[in-house]
Scaffold this active site. Structure first.
Site, PDB file in Angstrom:
ATOM      1  N   ARG A 292       3.023 -34.370   9.826  1.00 48.46           N
ATOM      2  CA  ARG A 292       4.484 -34.475   9.912  1.00 48.46           C
ATOM      3  C   ARG A 292       5.148 -33.102   9.853  1.00 48.46           C
ATOM      4  O   ARG A 292       6.219 -32.909  10.445  1.00 48.46           O
ATOM      5  CB  ARG A 292       5.019 -35.370   8.799  1.00 48.46           C
TER       6      ARG A 292
ATOM      7  N   LYS B 169      -0.462 -54.973   3.866  1.00 46.89           N
ATOM      8  CA  LYS B 169       0.349 -56.135   3.482  1.00 46.89           C
ATOM      9  C   LYS B 169       0.858 -56.923   4.666  1.00 46.89           C
ATOM     10  O   LYS B 169       1.498 -56.367   5.547  1.00 46.89           O
ATOM     11  CB  LYS B 169       1.573 -55.642   2.713  1.00 46.89           C
TER      12      LYS B 169
ATOM     13  N   GLY C 271       2.207 -44.196   8.964  1.00 45.90           N
ATOM     14  CA  GLY C 271       1.789 -43.008   8.224  1.00 45.90           C
ATOM     15  C   GLY C 271       0.295 -42.995   7.946  1.00 45.90           C
ATOM     16  O   GLY C 271      -0.386 -42.001   8.202  1.00 45.90           O
TER      17      GLY C 271
ATOM     18  N   GLY D 173       7.416 -47.372   9.171  1.00 43.79           N
ATOM     19  CA  GLY D 173       8.480 -48.365   9.039  1.00 43.79           C
ATOM     20  C   GLY D 173       9.506 -48.255  10.158  1.00 43.79           C
ATOM     21  O   GLY D 173       9.960 -49.267  10.702  1.00 43.79           O
TER      22      GLY D 173
HETATM   23  P1  ADP Z   1       0.465 -47.693   7.910  1.00 48.42           P
HETATM   24  O1  ADP Z   1       0.934 -46.663   6.922  1.00 48.42           O
HETATM   25  O2  ADP Z   1      -0.324 -47.094   9.031  1.00 48.42           O
HETATM   26  O3  ADP Z   1       1.588 -48.580   8.395  1.00 48.42           O
HETATM   27  P2  ADP Z   1      -0.300 -49.507   5.813  1.00 48.42           P
HETATM   28  O4  ADP Z   1       0.463 -48.684   4.841  1.00 48.42           O
HETATM   29  O5  ADP Z   1       0.212 -50.850   6.152  1.00 48.42           O
HETATM   30  O6  ADP Z   1      -0.565 -48.664   7.162  1.00 48.42           O
HETATM   31  O7  ADP Z   1      -1.776 -49.759   5.248  1.00 48.42           O
HETATM   32  C1  ADP Z   1      -2.655 -48.720   4.964  1.00 48.42           C
HETATM   33  C2  ADP Z   1      -3.592 -49.075   3.869  1.00 48.42           C
HETATM   34  O8  ADP Z   1      -4.202 -50.324   4.096  1.00 48.42           O
HETATM   35  C3  ADP Z   1      -4.721 -48.085   3.729  1.00 48.42           C
HETATM   36  O9  ADP Z   1      -4.542 -47.343   2.549  1.00 48.42           O
HETATM   37  C4  ADP Z   1      -5.987 -48.961   3.675  1.00 48.42           C
HETATM   38  O10 ADP Z   1      -6.889 -48.571   2.671  1.00 48.42           O
HETATM   39  C5  ADP Z   1      -5.426 -50.329   3.388  1.00 48.42           C
HETATM   40  N1  ADP Z   1      -6.300 -51.418   3.832  1.00 48.42           N
HETATM   41  C6  ADP Z   1      -6.763 -51.658   5.070  1.00 48.42           C
HETATM   42  N2  ADP Z   1      -7.589 -52.719   5.065  1.00 48.42           N
HETATM   43  C7  ADP Z   1      -7.659 -53.160   3.803  1.00 48.42           C
HETATM   44  C8  ADP Z   1      -8.361 -54.227   3.153  1.00 48.42           C
HETATM   45  N3  ADP Z   1      -9.161 -55.043   3.833  1.00 48.42           N
HETATM   46  N4  ADP Z   1      -8.184 -54.380   1.835  1.00 48.42           N
HETATM   47  C9  ADP Z   1      -7.375 -53.558   1.152  1.00 48.42           C
HETATM   48  N5  ADP Z   1      -6.679 -52.536   1.690  1.00 48.42           N
HETATM   49  C10 ADP Z   1      -6.829 -52.340   3.004  1.00 48.42           C
HETATM   50 MG    MG Z   2       1.411 -46.815   4.830  1.00 49.18          MG
END
Ligand code: ADP
Ligand code: MG
Length: 399
Positions: free
Chosen positions: A34, A199, A357, A381
């Site tokens: 970033r 989530k 992110g 987001g």
């Molecule tokens: P982004 O920032 O790209 O939008 P998120 O914040 O939604 O992504 O999710 C990222 C996190 O999700 C990572 O830290 C990863 O470890 C976690 N994650 C992915 N798969 C799983 C899983 N099966 N169980 C728990 N955590 C998970």
């Molecule tokens: Mg994230």
């Protein structure tokens, strides 16, 4: 949207809102993507004869000064990347900051302390934000909004301040919006979306809106288990959002009615516990509790068969948007699905976009280069809300 071409900055002091919210581990920056993404606008403004007062946030200090969330290490890294000094204000407002801003000569840069150390920045009270924005406005002559990762927030430095000064979008924000427009207006088909991450509840809006637009939706990451539960399967101790099971059911029904193919993993990497030293087994996605760890087993990645299937769907698409890691990529044992998806995106014959992110950090940590992708969005987001069809306050205000 007004852009830098529309704004006269020569000899002026520019308030530049950037997104410098980088991941830190023990005070060290683990991915400076970033900061790098902010350089083109900074350099463009300096080349036009401006001086800069830069504001950004880091983490969620919740309106308090938290030393571990100081922008001091960001100032150091920014200075290294620019190859020129960056003065660090150590505060956001006050006499010393005003004096430092006023003493800037053309070509000089002052970085303010974490803007979210002030509770007014994120306040729900419009009057509080407006008063803070008025203080910030005294620091500069014009405003440039380039913090794409924060444009979905109605925050003082994003939404209220640009109303008080002549303003324009920076080149990063302009570039992000251009790509998002391509994803939402007549994307080349087949259009595939891959969603993962931690989530379901964070991503429901985008799933709902994109279902009507895409041809294929592949779902991995922690969200998978709520979908598998919606299909009636047991998921051991994997992430599960019980209150979202019905919504997931409804999406599966709607997807079927729309003719959108929702691809869920068929195999799962199940772990005995959360950690690098966990024991691991690969099970069918429909029999997660049949692993040696029974109902204690944690699904931490999609399995190799699923990864290959996801990759094939991605490579067959002409437009791909990916948000959310397929597994706990931070631990190498659980990075296989994310690596396969990232690799497939680099092979797309068309537009490939990585948003989020953690997803952006994942591709870099796994050794991919930014230029292997069509676009890596700096905003998780923000890009999701744009794709959900929402109006983003920090973009609206720059129109
Ligand atoms: P982004 O920032 O790209 O939008 P998120 O914040 O939604 O992504 O999710 C990222 C996190 O999700 C990572 O830290 C990863 O470890 C976690 N994650 C992915 N798969 C799983 C899983 N099966 N169980 C728990 N955590 C998970
Ligand atoms: Mg994230």
């Amino acid at each position: 949207m007004t852009t830098l071409a529309d704004l006269d900055v020569n000899g002026k002091r520019v308030f530049l809102r950037c997104d410098l919210n980088v991941p830190l581990k023990e005070g060290k920056i683990t991915d400076d993507g970033r900061i790098r993404a902010s350089l083109p606008t900074i350099n463009a403004l300096l080349a036009k004869g401006a001086s800069l007062v830069i504001a950004a946030h880091l983490g969620r200090p919740k309106g308090e000064a938290k030393p571990e969330l100081s922008l001091a290490p960001i100032a150091t890294r920014l200075s290294e990347l620019l190859g020129k000094p960056v003065k660090f204000a150590g505060a956001i407002t006050g006499d010393d900051v005003t004096a430092a801003a006023q003493s800037l000569a053309a070509g000089e840069i002052l970085l303010l302390e974490n803007i979210r150390f002030s509770a007014a920045e994120t306040s729900k009270e419009e009057s509080e934000r407006a008063a803070f924005a008025a203080d910030l406005a005294t620091l500069a002559d014009v405003y440039v909004g380039d913090g794409f990762g924060a444009v979905h927030r109605k925050h003082a430095s994003v939404f209220d301040l640009p109303k008080l000064l002549p303003h324009a979008a920076g080149t990063l924000v302009a570039a992000e919006v251009e790509v998002l427009k391509k994803l939402t207006t007549e994307p080349a088909r087949p259009y595939g979306v891959v969603l993962g991450g931690a989530k379901v509840s964070d991503k429901l809006g985008v799933i709902s809106n994109l279902l009507g637009k895409v041809d294929v939706m592949a779902i991995g990451g922690g969200m998978v288990f709520t979908f598998l539960a919606a299909q009636g399967y047991k998921v051991g101790s994997s992430l599960l959002e019980v209150d979202q099971i019905d919504t997931c059911k409804e999406y599966l029904t709607r997807a079927a009615a729309l003719g959108v193919e929702v691809i869920l993993p068929t195999d799962i990497v199940v772990a005995s516990k959360f950690g690098a030293d966990a024991e691991v087994a690969i099970t069918s996605a429909h029999e997660i509790e049949s692993s040696p760890f029974g109902d204690k087993g944690l699904g931490l990645d999609i399995g190799p068969e699923s990864a290959a299937r996801f990759a094939a769907e991605i490579k067959a698409s002409k437009t791909v948007f990916w948000n959310g890691p397929m597994g706990v990529f931070e631990i190498d044992k659980f990075a296989g699905g994310t690596r396969a998806v990232a690799q497939a995106l680099t092979e797309v014959d068309g537009l490939s976009v990585v948003g989020g992110g953690d997803s952006a950090a994942a591709v870099r940590i796994l050794g991919f280069e930014d230029n292997q992708f069509g676009h890596i969005s700096t905003g998780g987001g923000a890009s999701l809300e744009y794709l959900e069809g929402k109006k983003l306050p920090g973009l609206e205000v720059l129109n």
